[in-house]
Motif scaffolding. Structure first.
Motif, PDB file in Angstrom:
ATOM      1  N   VAL A 105       0.837  -1.200   0.000  1.00  0.00           N
ATOM      2  CA  VAL A 105       0.000   0.000   0.000  1.00  0.00           C
ATOM      3  C   VAL A 105       0.872   1.251   0.000  1.00  0.00           C
ATOM      4  CG1 VAL A 105      -1.803   1.262   1.208  1.00  0.00           C
ATOM      5  CG2 VAL A 105      -1.850  -1.238   1.182  1.00  0.00           C
ATOM      6  N   LEU A 106       1.905   1.269   0.829  1.00  0.00           N
ATOM      7  CA  LEU A 106       2.777   2.440   0.895  1.00  0.00           C
ATOM      8  C   LEU A 106       3.565   2.625  -0.397  1.00  0.00           C
ATOM      9  CD1 LEU A 106       4.083   2.224   4.569  1.00  0.00           C
ATOM     10  CD2 LEU A 106       2.170   3.547   3.645  1.00  0.00           C
ATOM     11  N   VAL A 107       3.966   1.520  -1.045  1.00  0.00           N
ATOM     12  CA  VAL A 107       4.612   1.630  -2.355  1.00  0.00           C
ATOM     13  C   VAL A 107       3.654   2.267  -3.354  1.00  0.00           C
ATOM     14  CG1 VAL A 107       5.471   0.293  -4.335  1.00  0.00           C
ATOM     15  CG2 VAL A 107       6.264  -0.245  -2.025  1.00  0.00           C
ATOM     16  N   GLY A 108       2.391   1.844  -3.304  1.00  0.00           N
ATOM     17  CA  GLY A 108       1.394   2.448  -4.183  1.00  0.00           C
ATOM     18  C   GLY A 108       1.245   3.939  -3.936  1.00  0.00           C
ATOM     19  N   ARG A 109       1.246   4.357  -2.664  1.00  0.00           N
ATOM     20  CA  ARG A 109       1.144   5.781  -2.348  1.00  0.00           C
ATOM     21  C   ARG A 109       2.376   6.541  -2.849  1.00  0.00           C
ATOM     22  NH1 ARG A 109      -3.053   6.593   1.618  1.00  0.00           N
ATOM     23  NH2 ARG A 109      -4.721   5.645   0.377  1.00  0.00           N
ATOM     24  N   ASP A 110       3.548   5.951  -2.633  1.00  0.00           N
ATOM     25  CA  ASP A 110       4.785   6.631  -3.021  1.00  0.00           C
ATOM     26  C   ASP A 110       4.910   6.781  -4.535  1.00  0.00           C
ATOM     27  OD1 ASP A 110       5.504   6.851  -0.376  1.00  0.00           O
ATOM     28  OD2 ASP A 110       6.825   5.107  -0.390  1.00  0.00           O
ATOM     29  N   THR A 111       4.294   5.877  -5.294  1.00  0.00           N
ATOM     30  CA  THR A 111       4.425   5.901  -6.759  1.00  0.00           C
ATOM     31  C   THR A 111       3.137   6.338  -7.440  1.00  0.00           C
ATOM     32  OG1 THR A 111       3.829   3.549  -6.878  1.00  0.00           O
ATOM     33  CG2 THR A 111       6.182   4.086  -6.728  1.00  0.00           C
TER      34      THR A 111
ATOM     35  N   GLU B 219       3.533   6.591 -13.748  1.00  0.00           N
ATOM     36  CA  GLU B 219       2.730   5.705 -14.578  1.00  0.00           C
ATOM     37  C   GLU B 219       2.446   4.416 -13.812  1.00  0.00           C
ATOM     38  OE1 GLU B 219       1.431   6.297 -17.609  1.00  0.00           O
ATOM     39  OE2 GLU B 219       2.161   8.362 -17.406  1.00  0.00           O
ATOM     40  N   ALA B 220       1.238   3.874 -13.994  1.00  0.00           N
ATOM     41  CA  ALA B 220       0.799   2.721 -13.205  1.00  0.00           C
ATOM     42  C   ALA B 220       1.763   1.534 -13.268  1.00  0.00           C
ATOM     43  CB  ALA B 220      -0.608   2.301 -13.635  1.00  0.00           C
ATOM     44  N   PRO B 221       2.318   1.161 -14.449  1.00  0.00           N
ATOM     45  CA  PRO B 221       3.241   0.020 -14.471  1.00  0.00           C
ATOM     46  C   PRO B 221       4.481   0.197 -13.604  1.00  0.00           C
ATOM     47  CG  PRO B 221       2.436   0.461 -16.685  1.00  0.00           C
ATOM     48  CD  PRO B 221       1.989   1.621 -15.821  1.00  0.00           C
ATOM     49  N   GLN B 222       4.834   1.440 -13.292  1.00  0.00           N
ATOM     50  CA  GLN B 222       5.997   1.662 -12.439  1.00  0.00           C
ATOM     51  C   GLN B 222       5.724   1.225 -10.993  1.00  0.00           C
ATOM     52  OE1 GLN B 222       6.734   5.858 -14.387  1.00  0.00           O
ATOM     53  NE2 GLN B 222       8.626   5.212 -13.396  1.00  0.00           N
ATOM     54  N   THR B 223       4.460   1.242 -10.587  1.00  0.00           N
ATOM     55  CA  THR B 223       4.127   0.714  -9.270  1.00  0.00           C
ATOM     56  C   THR B 223       4.362  -0.784  -9.236  1.00  0.00           C
ATOM     57  OG1 THR B 223       2.495   2.458  -8.847  1.00  0.00           O
ATOM     58  CG2 THR B 223       2.289   0.430  -7.560  1.00  0.00           C
ATOM     59  N   LEU B 224       3.940  -1.484 -10.285  1.00  0.00           N
ATOM     60  CA  LEU B 224       4.191  -2.927 -10.352  1.00  0.00           C
ATOM     61  C   LEU B 224       5.686  -3.213 -10.302  1.00  0.00           C
ATOM     62  CD1 LEU B 224       3.415  -5.864 -10.755  1.00  0.00           C
ATOM     63  CD2 LEU B 224       3.231  -5.428 -13.207  1.00  0.00           C
ATOM     64  N   ALA B 225       6.477  -2.441 -11.026  1.00  0.00           N
ATOM     65  CA  ALA B 225       7.929  -2.647 -11.003  1.00  0.00           C
ATOM     66  C   ALA B 225       8.490  -2.431  -9.597  1.00  0.00           C
ATOM     67  CB  ALA B 225       8.600  -1.698 -11.995  1.00  0.00           C
ATOM     68  N   ALA B 226       7.954  -1.441  -8.886  1.00  0.00           N
ATOM     69  CA  ALA B 226       8.439  -1.155  -7.535  1.00  0.00           C
ATOM     70  C   ALA B 226       8.032  -2.229  -6.536  1.00  0.00           C
ATOM     71  CB  ALA B 226       7.914   0.208  -7.073  1.00  0.00           C
TER      72      ALA B 226
END
Length: 393
Positions: free
Chosen positions: A173-179, A183-190
């Motif tokens: 969840v926090l990774v999602g907030r930070d990113t 672009e959405a695919p960058q959250t998946l990469a993170a």
């Protein structure tokens, strides 16, 4: 709203009756006036504990007046938002500018609300995994009655695994907030490295058993999507899964296409064109949104037990998807046969009884079939159901 919620919950826990309440939400701020049947000194101790025990409590001002109109003082003075000194000293000398106070307030709000949201989502994700394994009976899967087609795990293994994944879901969840601004695919990469760490935690908790590898991917995606979204969107499965689809865009071609078949998923995609959980994610988990979740929620609305509604939702997903776990164990023929059996059972009994599912369980065990991919999707059904019911304050 959060302060009111925290105060009223604590009053209820203490058995203190609110005999009158007035609340206003004006341009000057949100205010509430409560008449509480409780001795004033005890009430002041309670409100101070609410303020001191919550990360956002520094922004709440819960004054207590005795019946004679006297204002009670806190046992300990409050501390400055900016420097931590006694607040009265900073207020008298105007030590800090309005801009400094606003900046400190915004930082406190952002950090506290993000952490609160992450705790909420992680708790619901963990609960969803536990509900999934506890649904009994399930064909070929670990449940409270048996270990299905598995020899290296049981329901306690799944409980240990679920508990080990709470920190991972919180972090997603926090990774999602930070990113969220990327672009959405960058959250998946993170999320990739946290996912690898979560798999290590899972195997350590289970003695090496692969209980939740698929759920680490699928539930991690959902938690990452929740981080990217405003919390007002969490109760809308369509919005959550649309964000998941945006995050997973291109992952099938990127991770499965053109590979040499090093993993079971890559080999299945190369031979049969079945993309498994990556394809489901890229499409926004249609088997969850269109099949499993509607059946689960209809069953619960009809008064079916979690076992009954959950089993029917699992069969609905199994009948409509190509479960790669089944393909890995029984080939494409075994998977197709299992889907036909699930569909036939639902056609005969829309809400199958335990005896009928136990018979299917025995058939799956005899063929060493386990619809683990469908079980992961059932966990997502539970997660989205919980979000709908429990994330609106």
């Amino acid at each position: 709203r959060l302060g009111r919620h925290a105060l009223l919950e604590r009053l209820a826990l203490a058995g203190a009756q609110v005999v009158h309440a007035e609340e206003t939400d004006a341009v000057t701020g949100c205010e509430g006036l409560y008449a509480v049947d409780m001795p004033a000194p005890a009430l002041k101790a309670l409100t101070a504990a609410v303020e001191d025990g919550n990360p956002l409590g520094r922004l709440w001002d819960m004054d207590v007046l005795s019946p004679d109109g006297a204002k009670l003082e806190r046992p300990e003075p409050r501390r400055c938002l900016v420097c931590g000194r006694p607040v009265h000293a900073c207020a008298r000398s105007r030590t800090h500018t309005v801009e400094e106070l606003q900046k400190a307030t915004a930082a406190l709000l952002t950090r506290s609300l993000n952490e609160s949201d992450a705790r909420t989502a992680a708790a619901l994700a963990t609960r969803a995994l536990l509900y999934e394994v506890c649904v009994t009976p399930k064909p070929g899967l670990v449940d409270r009655a048996n270990s299905g087609s598995h020899r290296d795990m049981d329901v306690y293994t799944f409980m240990a695994s679920s508990a080990s994944l709470w920190p991972y879901f919180y972090r997603c969840v926090l990774v999602g907030r930070d990113t969220a601004g990327l672009e959405a695919p960058q959250t998946l990469a993170a999320l990739r490295q946290p996912g690898i760490s979560a798999e290590c935690d899972m195997r350590r908790a289970t003695g090496g058993a692969n209980t939740h590898k698929g759920a680490i991917y699928s539930m991690g995606l959902v938690c990452g999507a929740l981080g990217r979204l405003e919390t007002e969107s969490w109760a809308w499965p369509e919005r959550v899964l649309a964000e998941v689809a945006a995050m997973a865009a291109g992952s099938v071609a990127r991770e499965l296409g053109g590979s040499e078949g090093k993993t079971a998923g890559q080999r299945i995609y190369a031979r049969h064109g079945i993309a498994g959980v990556r394809g489901e994610a890229e499409a926004g988990f249609p088997s969850v949104l269109q099949r499993g979740l509607p059946v689960l929620e209809e069953g619960l609305s009809l008064g079916k037990s979690p076992d009954e509604a959950g089993a029917a939702a699992l069969l609905a997903v199994l009948a409509a998807t190509a479960d790669t776990n089944l393909i890995a164990r029984g080939g494409i023929e075994g998977q197709a046969r299992a889907a036909v059996q699930a569909r036939a059972l639902l056609d005969r009994l829309p809400w199958p009884d335990a005896a009928a599912i136990r018979a299917l369980d025995r058939a799956f065990i005899a063929e060493n079939l386990s619809p683990g991919g469908s079980a992961d999707l059932l966990a997502l059904c539970w997660m989205l159901h919980f979000l709908k019911k429990e994330t609106q304050l």
